[in-house]
Design a protein around this motif. Structure first.
Motif, PDB file in Angstrom:
ATOM      1  N   ALA A 110       0.743  -1.310   0.147  1.00  0.00           N
ATOM      2  CA  ALA A 110      -0.623   0.520   0.178  1.00  0.00           C
ATOM      3  C   ALA A 110       1.191   1.361   0.297  1.00  0.00           C
ATOM      4  O   ALA A 110       2.183   1.389   0.032  1.00  0.00           O
ATOM      5  N   ALA A 111       0.329   2.053  -0.008  1.00  0.00           N
ATOM      6  CA  ALA A 111       1.295   3.559  -0.323  1.00  0.00           C
ATOM      7  C   ALA A 111       0.153   4.892   0.456  1.00  0.00           C
ATOM      8  O   ALA A 111      -1.317   4.806   0.297  1.00  0.00           O
ATOM      9  N   VAL A 112       0.773   5.430   0.515  1.00  0.00           N
ATOM     10  CA  VAL A 112       0.119   6.957   1.799  1.00  0.00           C
ATOM     11  C   VAL A 112       1.272   8.130   0.737  1.00  0.00           C
ATOM     12  O   VAL A 112       2.696   7.964   0.299  1.00  0.00           O
ATOM     13  N   MET A 113       0.160   9.315   0.835  1.00  0.00           N
ATOM     14  CA  MET A 113       1.071  10.440   0.119  1.00  0.00           C
ATOM     15  C   MET A 113       1.161  11.830   1.057  1.00  0.00           C
ATOM     16  O   MET A 113       0.555  11.966   1.676  1.00  0.00           O
ATOM     17  N   ILE A 114       2.547  11.748   1.454  1.00  0.00           N
ATOM     18  CA  ILE A 114       2.938  12.940   1.938  1.00  0.00           C
ATOM     19  C   ILE A 114       3.215  14.530   1.744  1.00  0.00           C
ATOM     20  O   ILE A 114       3.604  14.827   1.099  1.00  0.00           O
TER      21      ILE A 114
ATOM     22  N   VAL B   9       1.372  20.561   5.951  1.00  0.00           N
ATOM     23  CA  VAL B   9       1.352  18.603   5.176  1.00  0.00           C
ATOM     24  C   VAL B   9      -0.344  18.887   4.876  1.00  0.00           C
ATOM     25  O   VAL B   9      -0.938  19.008   6.093  1.00  0.00           O
ATOM     26  N   LEU B  10      -0.554  18.184   4.068  1.00  0.00           N
ATOM     27  CA  LEU B  10      -2.269  17.964   3.678  1.00  0.00           C
ATOM     28  C   LEU B  10      -2.739  16.106   4.720  1.00  0.00           C
ATOM     29  O   LEU B  10      -2.080  15.049   4.260  1.00  0.00           O
ATOM     30  N   LEU B  11      -3.848  16.830   5.421  1.00  0.00           N
ATOM     31  CA  LEU B  11      -4.349  15.908   6.252  1.00  0.00           C
ATOM     32  C   LEU B  11      -5.455  15.458   6.112  1.00  0.00           C
ATOM     33  O   LEU B  11      -5.875  16.019   5.711  1.00  0.00           O
ATOM     34  N   THR B  12      -5.826  14.394   6.450  1.00  0.00           N
ATOM     35  CA  THR B  12      -7.696  13.511   6.197  1.00  0.00           C
ATOM     36  C   THR B  12      -8.065  13.499   7.562  1.00  0.00           C
ATOM     37  O   THR B  12      -7.416  12.943   8.529  1.00  0.00           O
ATOM     38  N   LYS B  13      -9.471  13.730   7.733  1.00  0.00           N
ATOM     39  CA  LYS B  13     -10.100  13.159   9.270  1.00  0.00           C
ATOM     40  C   LYS B  13     -11.015  12.158   8.439  1.00  0.00           C
ATOM     41  O   LYS B  13     -11.798  12.140   7.512  1.00  0.00           O
ATOM     42  N   ARG B  14     -10.571  10.336   8.347  1.00  0.00           N
ATOM     43  CA  ARG B  14     -11.437   8.906   7.918  1.00  0.00           C
ATOM     44  C   ARG B  14     -12.382   9.476   8.151  1.00  0.00           C
ATOM     45  O   ARG B  14     -13.061   9.725   9.201  1.00  0.00           O
ATOM     46  N   ALA B  15     -13.439   9.251   7.249  1.00  0.00           N
ATOM     47  CA  ALA B  15     -15.040   9.308   7.381  1.00  0.00           C
ATOM     48  C   ALA B  15     -15.456   7.897   8.560  1.00  0.00           C
ATOM     49  O   ALA B  15     -14.939   7.269   8.566  1.00  0.00           O
ATOM     50  N   THR B  16     -16.615   8.512   9.089  1.00  0.00           N
ATOM     51  CA  THR B  16     -17.056   7.978  10.831  1.00  0.00           C
ATOM     52  C   THR B  16     -17.426   6.833  10.544  1.00  0.00           C
ATOM     53  O   THR B  16     -17.797   5.703  11.188  1.00  0.00           O
ATOM     54  N   HIS B  17     -17.685   6.424   9.101  1.00  0.00           N
ATOM     55  CA  HIS B  17     -18.843   5.221   8.588  1.00  0.00           C
ATOM     56  C   HIS B  17     -17.824   4.155   8.335  1.00  0.00           C
ATOM     57  O   HIS B  17     -18.681   2.867   7.770  1.00  0.00           O
ATOM     58  N   LEU B  18     -16.208   4.239   8.016  1.00  0.00           N
ATOM     59  CA  LEU B  18     -15.839   3.474   7.406  1.00  0.00           C
ATOM     60  C   LEU B  18     -15.681   2.236   8.541  1.00  0.00           C
ATOM     61  O   LEU B  18     -15.792   2.270   9.786  1.00  0.00           O
ATOM     62  N   LYS B  19     -16.217   1.105   8.604  1.00  0.00           N
ATOM     63  CA  LYS B  19     -15.169  -0.202   9.234  1.00  0.00           C
ATOM     64  C   LYS B  19     -13.796  -0.307   9.672  1.00  0.00           C
ATOM     65  O   LYS B  19     -14.026  -0.610  10.429  1.00  0.00           O
TER      66      LYS B  19
END
Length: 231
Positions: free
Chosen positions: A71-75, A86-96
């Protein structure tokens, strides 16, 4: 991308540290793009905490898994007034998996991806609608095994600071920025006890405004900060 929200950059920056000076700064000032390119080229490769690696290895054994999935992530880094964010995200709350956690844009490698860099670029475009290309690539950090069975390669690239984000609400709740300098502060990212599935672990974490950055994301940022310190 059928459920997406276009977010103007001015709204995203409400979560960012805004510098008072609007004059162009010296390009070699700390935490500028020029500074990072030079610093990164001089830095030895980063090393992750051995205990973090062991925890991931033990989890693989418990789950009877023999192979980590790539897998890969983008910094992603945007330069504003001579300072990188730095761009960061908060993951959706409905994700498993990992709902509501702070993360980098990213995901698993697909068969149609030519390499790990393409995976990181594609995932960022899909999740937040921000693009970059290989001309703005800085490099990659060492792959990091995770307890969820992935071998995650962090890819570092610069993005246009005037990006117009399109958030995929199926995956992302919020997009925000943090000045790179925040992660470079001494002891900014520390080990803290977390209770995970009934067990207590010392996990890297730090707070920024209302966000708690922890786990794999904090581990990657901690390794990057150590590498850039040249210690």
């Amino acid at each position: 991308m059928d459920k997406a929200v276009r977010t103007r950059n001015t709204n995203i920056l409400s979560h960012s540290a805004v510098l008072e000076s609007r004059t162009r700064q010296n390009p070699m000032r700390p935490f500028s793009r020029h500074w990072l390119v030079q610093r990164f080229s001089l830095s030895p490769g980063c090393h992750y905490d051995d205990r973090v690696i062991k925890r991931a290895t033990d989890a693989m054994k418990r789950q009877a898994k023999t192979k980590l999935r790539p897998a890969a992530v983008m910094i992603a880094l945007a330069e504003r007034n001579g300072e990188l964010h730095v761009l960061l995200t908060k993951r959706a709350t409905h994700l498993k998996h990992h709902p509501g956690q702070i993360s980098f844009p990213g995901g698993k490698v697909e068969n149609f991806d030519s390499d790990i860099v393409e995976t990181a670029i594609r995932e960022m475009e899909e999740e937040i609608g921000v693009s970059t290309d290989r001309n703005d690539l800085l490099g990659c950090l060492a792959p990091l095994p995770t307890v969820s069975g992935y071998l995650v390669t962090p890819v570092i690239a610069f993005v246009d600071p005037n990006y117009d984000a399109i958030i995929d609400i199926n995956e992302v709740d919020t997009l925000f920025e943090v000045p790179l300098a925040q992660f470079m502060r001494r002891n900014a990212i520390r080990k803290q006890p977390f209770l995970v599935r009934g067990n207590s672990y010392d996990i890297y974490a730090m707070s920024y405004q209302e966000h708690l950055i922890w786990g794999v994301t904090a581990q990657i940022l901690h390794a990057l900060s150590k590498q850039l310190s040249l210690n």
